[in-house]
Design an enzyme around this catalytic site. Structure first.
Site, short mmCIF file in Angstrom:
data_model
loop_
_atom_site.label_atom_id
_atom_site.label_comp_id
_atom_site.label_asym_id
_atom_site.label_seq_id
_atom_site.Cartn_x
_atom_site.Cartn_y
_atom_site.Cartn_z
N LYS A 34 0.82 -1.22 0.00
CA LYS A 34 0.00 0.00 0.00
C LYS A 34 0.86 1.27 0.00
O LYS A 34 0.42 2.32 -0.46
CB LYS A 34 -0.98 -0.01 1.17
CG LYS A 34 -2.00 -1.14 1.00
CD LYS A 34 -3.20 -1.00 1.89
CE LYS A 34 -4.29 -1.99 1.51
NZ LYS A 34 -3.93 -3.39 1.78
C1 LIG Z 1 -4.59 -4.49 1.19
C2 LIG Z 1 -3.87 -5.79 1.15
C3 LIG Z 1 -4.24 -6.84 0.28
C4 LIG Z 1 -5.46 -6.76 -0.60
O1 LIG Z 1 -5.32 -5.80 -1.62
P1 LIG Z 1 -6.63 -5.29 -2.43
O2 LIG Z 1 -6.12 -4.17 -3.27
O3 LIG Z 1 -7.58 -4.85 -1.38
O4 LIG Z 1 -7.15 -6.43 -3.22
C5 LIG Z 1 -3.47 -7.99 0.27
N1 LIG Z 1 -2.40 -8.13 1.07
C6 LIG Z 1 -2.02 -7.16 1.93
C7 LIG Z 1 -0.84 -7.40 2.81
C8 LIG Z 1 -2.72 -5.95 2.00
O5 LIG Z 1 -2.33 -4.99 2.87
#
Ligand SMILES: *Cc1c(COP(=O)(O)O)cnc(C)c1O
Length: 469
Positions: free
Chosen positions: A113
């Site tokens: 993220k």
């Molecule tokens: C947010 C997240 C996901 C999922 O990603 P999306 O974009 O919501 O599909 C998977 N793994 C981790 C570690 C995350 O922080």
């Protein structure tokens, strides 16, 4: 480039206008009127670019109302070795069975993220400065989003963050990451309740339109279009890193919850990146896997959403999925509006005919992983390759190994580092996960947090008092 809504009810708007917007006024999500098409000669020219150079070339196609010199400055301040740990920004490693891991978790909070949120922090600061506005971000987190947002917004002009989290429910590492920030514009609020209680408070404040306007309340959730665009960049970079020529194709396997990450992969493929297949990997919360196998979309309520050991994917209503469905139904906003009316009525929908018809056009397949699969994959990758992967990445590797075709190059997206999910790593390997440099003693730092009952009025009063200081 202008942006429209997936539900067909928004006048076309520019990138800077939709940047600070949550949902479109008609309840839909913003998308470009069409996707830019990348020619072979452009792809050839891009292969040798650095991450920041490539990010500039891609984002300028979408952010056409930001002067190029300004955008170049924003992007080159964002994607640096100092923030992401290496000049490569997103290096790849190859496992002994040929699977490629695209590292996306070397940013400040050790999850993918950061890739988008760091850009968002700099874009917000720039656009707010131009407009002479300020923004108070109110969010709810179960772990990764809140820390990524706080590390992206700390110290930024004109921006404050109020982040709600369930008291005592995040991992000690996640808590320490957020609560140890001492920046004057970062405010942590632990709520005596669950993640859903935090989310309900955010919604209640959002629905108080007078309060929202008076205090310039905004969000940074995963439906934000700029986050999706920022993620498109690493699909191109991952493709270049995993291949030696633009004649090759790769497939991407993506651990998915809200469909934000893989939505960016879909857009990269629609732009002309040579992607063979997009493999969606879910955990026990398998609404998306069910859809891509059967064409039936049946989102579930909180009561039917499991708490798992890949918690960032414990989602049963994938908000970004609406962007893909808009493309699947031939970009028909009225059709999407009708489908989501059925979703809101608890009925879900069935698009099996459309999905079968468009199988080659979109290239999606899917699989799922369980707690036992996750542990087995973490053990196998450690034993064979000496690499410790986190629980979400393990879900991706499990599904990639199951679905891989002969001769197919599959790039698995690493979505977090194992240090964030120490309990499950200990369960799998009987030892602590490796901790990257700079995180030693994190849990011993002083923490800044207030604790409230699950009461929107208390949160509003805190926002008011804090901003009055
Ligand atoms: C947010 C997240 C996901 C999922 O990603 P999306 O974009 O919501 O599909 C998977 N793994 C981790 C570690 C995350 O922080």
């Amino acid at each position: 480039m202008k942006y429209i809504s997936t539900r067909g009810g928004m006048q076309p708007q520019s990138f800077s206008d939709i940047l600070l917007m949550g949902l479109a006024p008609d309840g839909g999500l913003a998308l470009p009127e069409s996707y830019p098409q990348i020619s072979r000669s452009q792809l050839d020219a891009w292969r040798g670019l650095s991450y920041a150079e490539l990010a500039f070339e891609i984002i300028r196609l979408f952010a056409t109302d930001i002067p190029e010199a300004d955008l170049k400055d924003i992007v080159s301040r964002t994607y640096t070795a100092a923030v992401f740990g290496s000049e490569a920004i997103t290096p790849v490693k190859r496992l002994s069975d040929g699977l490629v891991i695209l590292e996306l978790s070397n940013g400040p909070t050790l999850a993918f993220k950061d890739m988008a949120m760091q850009l968002l922090g700099n874009l917000f600061e720039y656009v707010l400065g131009k407009k002479g506005q300020s923004l108070n971000i109110l969010g709810a987190t179960s772990g990764d989003t809140g820390s990524a947002a706080e590390y992206a917004m700390r110290g930024k002009q004109g921006i404050s963050v109020f982040m709600l989290s369930p008291d005592g429910l995040m991992s000690p590492f996640q808590r320490a990451q957020m609560f140890s920030l001492q920046d004057a514009n970062i405010h942590n609020i632990a709520i005596k309740g669950m993640f859903d209680d935090c989310q309900d408070i955010v919604k209640a404040v959002q629905n108080d339109h007078a309060f929202k306007a008076k205090y310039q309340i905004g969000t940074v959730n995963s439906i934000n279009w700029a986050r999706v665009v920022a993620q498109v960049v690493y699909y191109f970079k991952g493709y270049f890193n995993a291949t030696s020529s633009n004649d090759e194709q790769v497939s991407f396997c993506v651990p998915s919850g809200n469909f934000g990450n893989v939505c960016a992969g879909h857009i990269a493929r629609q732009m002309g990146l040579p992607v063979q297949r997009l493999i969606v990997a879910t955990n026990e919360n398998d609404v998306l896997d069910e859809f891509f196998r059967t064409g039936a979309y049946r989102p579930r309520g909180t009561a039917n959403t499991y708490v798992t050991s890949s918690p960032s994917m414990d989602i049963s209503k994938a908000s970004n999925f609406e962007r893909f469905v808009f493309d699947l139904v031939g970009r028909d906003g009225a059709a999407v509006k009708a489908l989501w009316a059925d979703v809101d009525a608890g009925k879900g929908f069935d698009l099996s005919a459309k999905l079968a018809e468009a199988a080659d056009k979109f290239g999606f397949v899917s699989g799922k992983s369980s707690h036992a699969d996750r542990l087995a994959t973490i053990r196998a990758v450690d034993a064979t390759d000496g690499v410790v992967v986190d629980t979400h990445t393990a879900d991706g590797i499990k599904v990639a190994r199951e679905l891989r075709l002969p001769g197919e190059t599959v790039v698995c997206l690493e979505t977090a580092l194992p240090a964030k999910f120490a309990d499950t790593i200990r369960e799998a390997l009987d030892r602590d996960p490796p901790r990257p440099a700079g995180f030693d003693g994190l849990e011993d730092l002083p923490q800044k947090v207030v604790v409230f009952d699950a009461d929107a009025a208390k949160v509003k009063a805190f926002v008011e008092q804090t901003l009055a200081q």
